[in-house]
Design an enzyme around this catalytic site. Structure first.
Site, mmCIF file in Angstrom:
data_model
loop_
_atom_site.group_PDB
_atom_site.id
_atom_site.type_symbol
_atom_site.label_atom_id
_atom_site.label_comp_id
_atom_site.label_asym_id
_atom_site.label_seq_id
_atom_site.Cartn_x
_atom_site.Cartn_y
_atom_site.Cartn_z
ATOM 1 N N ASN A 92 -25.416 79.003 48.079
ATOM 2 C CA ASN A 92 -26.423 78.017 48.467
ATOM 3 C C ASN A 92 -27.075 77.390 47.241
ATOM 4 O O ASN A 92 -27.329 78.076 46.252
ATOM 5 C CB ASN A 92 -27.497 78.676 49.349
ATOM 6 C CG ASN A 92 -26.912 79.190 50.651
ATOM 7 O OD1 ASN A 92 -25.812 78.789 51.026
ATOM 8 N ND2 ASN A 92 -27.626 80.076 51.330
ATOM 9 N N VAL A 93 -27.380 76.101 47.353
ATOM 10 C CA VAL A 93 -27.990 75.401 46.227
ATOM 11 C C VAL A 93 -29.509 75.285 46.411
ATOM 12 O O VAL A 93 -30.188 74.726 45.557
ATOM 13 C CB VAL A 93 -27.337 74.011 46.016
ATOM 14 C CG1 VAL A 93 -25.880 74.185 45.558
ATOM 15 C CG2 VAL A 93 -27.391 73.151 47.273
ATOM 16 N N HIS A 109 -22.613 78.148 43.047
ATOM 17 C CA HIS A 109 -22.362 76.721 43.282
ATOM 18 C C HIS A 109 -23.481 75.844 42.712
ATOM 19 O O HIS A 109 -23.627 74.689 43.115
ATOM 20 C CB HIS A 109 -22.183 76.439 44.779
ATOM 21 C CG HIS A 109 -20.880 76.957 45.325
ATOM 22 N ND1 HIS A 109 -20.568 76.977 46.665
ATOM 23 C CD2 HIS A 109 -19.791 77.480 44.701
ATOM 24 C CE1 HIS A 109 -19.352 77.487 46.846
ATOM 25 N NE2 HIS A 109 -18.862 77.810 45.669
ATOM 26 N N CYS A 136 -30.731 60.302 30.891
ATOM 27 C CA CYS A 136 -30.789 61.724 30.546
ATOM 28 C C CYS A 136 -31.980 61.927 29.607
ATOM 29 O O CYS A 136 -32.115 61.192 28.623
ATOM 30 C CB CYS A 136 -29.494 62.146 29.850
ATOM 31 S SG CYS A 136 -29.636 63.739 29.018
ATOM 32 N N ASN A 202 -22.949 87.778 60.290
ATOM 33 C CA ASN A 202 -22.750 86.342 60.535
ATOM 34 C C ASN A 202 -23.010 86.054 62.011
ATOM 35 O O ASN A 202 -22.919 86.941 62.859
ATOM 36 C CB ASN A 202 -21.305 85.951 60.168
ATOM 37 C CG ASN A 202 -21.169 84.491 59.767
ATOM 38 O OD1 ASN A 202 -21.898 84.009 58.904
ATOM 39 N ND2 ASN A 202 -20.247 83.779 60.398
HETATM 40 P P1 OAD Z 1 -20.323 76.979 56.325
HETATM 41 O O1 OAD Z 1 -21.054 75.869 56.995
HETATM 42 O O2 OAD Z 1 -18.879 76.798 56.041
HETATM 43 O O3 OAD Z 1 -20.462 78.326 57.171
HETATM 44 C C1 OAD Z 1 -21.706 78.751 57.643
HETATM 45 C C2 OAD Z 1 -21.509 80.043 58.416
HETATM 46 O O4 OAD Z 1 -22.791 80.499 58.788
HETATM 47 C C3 OAD Z 1 -20.686 79.908 59.696
HETATM 48 O O5 OAD Z 1 -19.720 80.969 59.755
HETATM 49 C C4 OAD Z 1 -21.711 80.053 60.818
HETATM 50 O O6 OAD Z 1 -21.202 80.727 61.961
HETATM 51 C C5 OAD Z 1 -22.770 80.896 60.147
HETATM 52 N N1 OAD Z 1 -24.135 80.681 60.669
HETATM 53 C C6 OAD Z 1 -24.675 79.551 61.174
HETATM 54 N N2 OAD Z 1 -25.949 79.754 61.530
HETATM 55 C C7 OAD Z 1 -26.230 81.052 61.261
HETATM 56 C C8 OAD Z 1 -27.372 81.882 61.411
HETATM 57 N N3 OAD Z 1 -28.520 81.419 61.931
HETATM 58 N N4 OAD Z 1 -27.286 83.172 61.028
HETATM 59 C C9 OAD Z 1 -26.127 83.673 60.514
HETATM 60 N N5 OAD Z 1 -25.023 82.945 60.355
HETATM 61 C C10 OAD Z 1 -25.065 81.644 60.703
HETATM 62 O O7 OAD Z 1 -21.148 77.309 54.969
HETATM 63 P P2 OAD Z 1 -20.678 78.144 53.707
HETATM 64 O O8 OAD Z 1 -19.733 79.226 54.072
HETATM 65 O O9 OAD Z 1 -21.896 78.508 52.943
HETATM 66 O O10 OAD Z 1 -19.764 74.199 48.748
HETATM 67 O O11 OAD Z 1 -19.895 77.038 52.886
HETATM 68 C C11 OAD Z 1 -19.317 77.370 51.658
HETATM 69 C C12 OAD Z 1 -19.333 76.175 50.743
HETATM 70 O O12 OAD Z 1 -18.711 75.065 51.384
HETATM 71 C C13 OAD Z 1 -20.697 75.657 50.387
HETATM 72 O O13 OAD Z 1 -21.304 76.359 49.312
HETATM 73 C C14 OAD Z 1 -20.445 74.226 50.028
HETATM 74 C C15 OAD Z 1 -19.529 73.888 51.185
HETATM 75 O O14 OAD Z 1 -18.711 72.801 51.009
HETATM 76 C C16 OAD Z 1 -19.784 73.085 47.993
HETATM 77 O O15 OAD Z 1 -20.356 72.073 48.334
HETATM 78 C C17 OAD Z 1 -19.050 73.226 46.692
#
Ligand code: OAD
Length: 237
Positions: A92-93, A109, A136, A202
């Site tokens: 997370n950012v 990230h 910058c 999750n």
């Molecule tokens: P995703 O949006 O791919 O996945 C989010 C996950 O959180 C899913 O499996 C949901 O089921 C789960 N979720 C949603 N709400 C929830 C809650 N209240 N409690 C628990 N779980 C929940 O996000 P990330 O896996 O973080 O990278 O994505 C990975 C990367 O892809 C990010 O860091 C970003 C993105 O593109 C870049 O931008 C480089």
């Protein structure tokens, strides 16, 4: 606490969902509204810097209003109460882990609240909007400054430290991530190779669910505090 010496926690967008920040791949998620290739790649930035800056300016403004939720707070409590190592690695950012009190933290990230100038490698805290005209602060160049976030095709930060801690961990906890973006999606395999216990917390089974020893499904604000309470109670959760 169960006898874990080294715990690695991987977090993703689902952890901050209940703080009001959108996830990427759920229904209505960020990548259902925007094309990832336009927003989160160096090529997209080169094509249309104003579009990319507007996107991150809006996300920065939204993240500035967000507060850590019960899951962020439980993870900070684990770090402060566990005698061994606890390393939190976040995709997370936002800055909600820090706001909750976590300090052993790697933003693999990058961070919305930092800016980076690839022209001179200046990098520092940044809270305001960036436009293609923003100079910058170090070299004065315009058109170079960008949010200090990692885009697709770029190397995530501090990977050596992450892999070395994964290789030494005995508990790996993955929280709120879909398991669809590498290298983070492969951390569970590295942890398993180190013979760590692996668990997924999750909303629903992630893409990599079968790689974990165990899982708790439900919203992070419920399942994370409950799991951490059990861990700190020295019961086997
Ligand atoms: P995703 O949006 O791919 O996945 C989010 C996950 O959180 C899913 O499996 C949901 O089921 C789960 N979720 C949603 N709400 C929830 C809650 N209240 N409690 C628990 N779980 C929940 O996000 P990330 O896996 O973080 O990278 O994505 C990975 C990367 O892809 C990010 O860091 C970003 C993105 O593109 C870049 O931008 C480089």
């Amino acid at each position: 606490m169960a006898s874990y010496h080294c715990i690695v926690i991987l977090t993703g967008a689902g952890l901050s969902a209940e703080s009001g920040l959108g996830t990427f791949r759920d229904e209505g998620g960020i990548w259902t509204k925007y094309d990832l290739a336009d927003i989160a790649t160096p090529e997209g930035f080169a094509r249309n810097p104003a579009l990319v800056q507007d996107f991150y300016n809006a996300r920065r403004m939204q993240a500035a209003e967000a507060l850590p939720n019960a899951a962020h707070l439980a993870l900070a409590r684990l770090e402060s109460e566990h005698a061994g190592t606890v390393l939190t690695v976040t995709q997370n950012v936002d800055c909600l882990h820090e706001a909750a009190g976590t300090s052993e933290l790697i933003h693999m990230h990058g961070e919305l609240f930092k800016a980076w100038c690839p022209a001179c490698d200046w990098r520092d805290a940044w809270r305001s909007d960036i436009t293609p005209q923003t100079p910058c602060p170090a070299c004065g160049k315009t058109g170079s400054l960008r949010p200090d976030v990692v885009w697709f095709g770029e190397m995530p930060y501090r990977m050596d430290e992450i892999y070395s801690t994964l290789g030494a961990c005995d508990l790996f906890i993955s929280i709120g991530t879909s398991g669809s973006v590498y290298p983070a999606a492969g951390f569970v395999v590295e942890a398993a190779r180190a013979r760590a216990r692996t668990i997924e917390l999750n909303l629903e089974p992630s893409e990599g669910a079968s790689l974990f020893d165990d899982a708790r499904h439900g919203p992070a604000t419920k399942v994370v505090p409950a799991f951490i309470d059990q861990l700190l109670d020295e019961k086997t959760p």
